[in-house]
Design an enzyme around this catalytic site. Structure first.
Site, PDB file in Angstrom:
ATOM      1  N   ASP A 137      24.359 117.576  21.059  1.00 43.36           N
ATOM      2  CA  ASP A 137      24.716 117.714  22.352  1.00 43.36           C
ATOM      3  C   ASP A 137      24.626 116.756  23.358  1.00 43.36           C
ATOM      4  OD1 ASP A 137      24.491 120.404  24.719  1.00 43.36           O
ATOM      5  OD2 ASP A 137      23.250 118.731  25.273  1.00 43.36           O
ATOM      6  N   ILE A 165      25.347 121.849  26.677  1.00 45.78           N
ATOM      7  CA  ILE A 165      26.693 122.325  25.825  1.00 45.78           C
ATOM      8  C   ILE A 165      26.497 122.902  24.885  1.00 45.78           C
ATOM      9  CG2 ILE A 165      28.474 120.803  25.196  1.00 45.78           C
ATOM     10  CD1 ILE A 165      27.872 120.284  27.974  1.00 45.78           C
ATOM     11  N   ASP A 166      25.484 122.932  24.043  1.00 50.85           N
ATOM     12  CA  ASP A 166      25.375 124.092  23.100  1.00 50.85           C
ATOM     13  C   ASP A 166      25.289 125.382  23.459  1.00 50.85           C
ATOM     14  OD1 ASP A 166      25.373 121.975  20.997  1.00 50.85           O
ATOM     15  OD2 ASP A 166      23.467 122.470  20.380  1.00 50.85           O
ATOM     16  N   VAL A 167      24.413 125.450  24.559  1.00 48.55           N
ATOM     17  CA  VAL A 167      24.192 126.723  25.422  1.00 48.55           C
ATOM     18  C   VAL A 167      25.592 127.570  25.550  1.00 48.55           C
ATOM     19  CG1 VAL A 167      23.192 128.055  27.143  1.00 48.55           C
ATOM     20  CG2 VAL A 167      21.911 126.603  25.927  1.00 48.55           C
ATOM     21  N   ALA A 170      27.676 128.449  22.742  1.00 47.27           N
ATOM     22  CA  ALA A 170      27.438 129.732  22.152  1.00 47.27           C
ATOM     23  C   ALA A 170      27.871 130.684  22.977  1.00 47.27           C
ATOM     24  CB  ALA A 170      25.869 129.889  22.252  1.00 47.27           C
TER      25      ALA A 170
END
Length: 353
Positions: A137, A165-167, A170
């Site tokens: 991230d 960014i991961d969130v 997802a």
């Protein structure tokens, strides 16, 4: 809602596992599959206060909930065949394999669809399926503009304190899979849904992207301030030592704020009467507001603002946040590997039929 849905979660770290948890919270039967020799790396991402001998961490727990856990080595023929048997009856297969690993394991999209034509394959990559770059991230925040905008002139570039960014990736994958599930009801065919952290980040630049694309404006590090609105994000200290901020999005909001502060004359002052002028003169405006705020208690300010629908709030730490019933209602608890764990829900919507 998804009690009949079977999900195989072969992903690791944050983005993919949070998608698995999303479906688990909605009733799906989710099995998280890890390599016995190299389990999900976030099991080891521990605070200094966490027990190093326990098999789970707070980080791991944040995106793993209501899952069954299975250890399989895909290089072992017997264990790989067990996975294939599971794929035959699965609805969703999640992974974030490095480039070439799916083929190396004999788990290409084509093969998976050969054994289960209705399977929905959800895949997360860092920089797209053609890239073999290792992506965390932080690196995406650096390379997609987020860090360049975040921070202050004094601090330099600063990453966000969550793996946002991961969130975001997802959420993109969840949306894509939900669309594929809907499509499958019509076609009876599976699909491949691919999301890269890079694309998810770029797609989330929103107004900052348009400021550049339309006006050539390169966002600068201005802390919590907003480039288009003022006062918005300035932090003020109240008489009782609390930190408070305002999101004054309209002239009406500004009039009400000035009314409370006894600064009604500012609404006809050419420096502050319109938002564009307030943006230009925001430092001077903030000094004027701070002088009055320093004589007021936070509760008095907030009571007036809330009653008159002016966006304002205290700056709270997480201890203060989770004292609120509305935040505690989103906490989900579960014991994993004999360890009590907690996380916040992956579901923030309410659905009524």
């Amino acid at each position: 809602m998804f009690e009949d849905l079977i999900v195989l979660d072969c992903s690791t770290v944050l983005a993919g596992p949070s998608v698995g948890t999303f479906f688990a919270e909605l009733g799906a039967r989710v099995t998280k599959i890890e390599n016995p020799a190299i389990p999900d790396v976030t099991r080891s991402w521990k605070l200094a206060s966490e027990d190093r001998n326990v098999a789970v961490s707070a980080y791991f727990s944040s995106v793993n909930y209501r899952k069954n856990y299975l250890k399989l080595d895909f290089k072992n023929e017997f264990q790989r065949n067990h996975l294939i048997d599971l794929v035959k009856t699965a609805d969703i297969f999640l992974s974030n394999f490095k480039k070439g690993d799916a083929e190396k394991f004999g788990l290409s999209d084509t093969y998976l669809h050969t054994i289960n034509p209705q399977l929905i394959i959800g895949k997360i990559s860092g920089f797209g399926s053609a890239s073999d770059r290792v992506a965390y991230d932080l690196i995406l925040q650096a390379e997609t503009g987020f860090m360049s905008m975040n921070g202050t002139p004094e601090s330099g570039p600063v990453k966000m304190p969550v793996a946002l960014i991961d969130v975001l990736a997802a959420h993109q994958l969840k949306e894509g899979i939900l669309a594929a599930l809907l499509q499958r009801t019509k076609t009876q065919k599976g699909a491949v849904v691919s999301v890269s952290l890079y694309d998810a980040a770029i797609a989330s630049l929103a107004n900052q992207a348009s400021n550049y694309l339309m006006q050539g404006y390169i966002p600068q590090r201005i802390g919590s301030l907003h480039p288009n609105i003022a006062p918005y994000g300035e932090i003020f200290i109240t008489n009782d030592g609390k930190l408070i901020t305002f999101a004054i999005g309209s002239n009406k909001h500004f009039e009400l704020l000035c009314d409370f502060l006894g600064l009604g004359h500012l609404t006809s002052d050419r420096r502050f009467s319109e938002n564009v002028e307030r943006v230009k003169n925001r430092s001077e405006l903030a000094e004027i507001i701070q002088e009055i705020i320093s004589r007021c208690d936070a509760n008095d300010i907030l009571e007036f603002m809330h009653r008159h629908f002016v966006p304002a709030g205290l700056i709270r730490n997480l201890e203060e946040v989770f004292k609120e019933t509305s935040a505690r209602d989103l906490v989900r608890s579960e014991t994993i590997d004999n360890t009590p764990t907690k996380r916040v829900s992956q579901i923030a919507f309410q659905l009524k039929s």
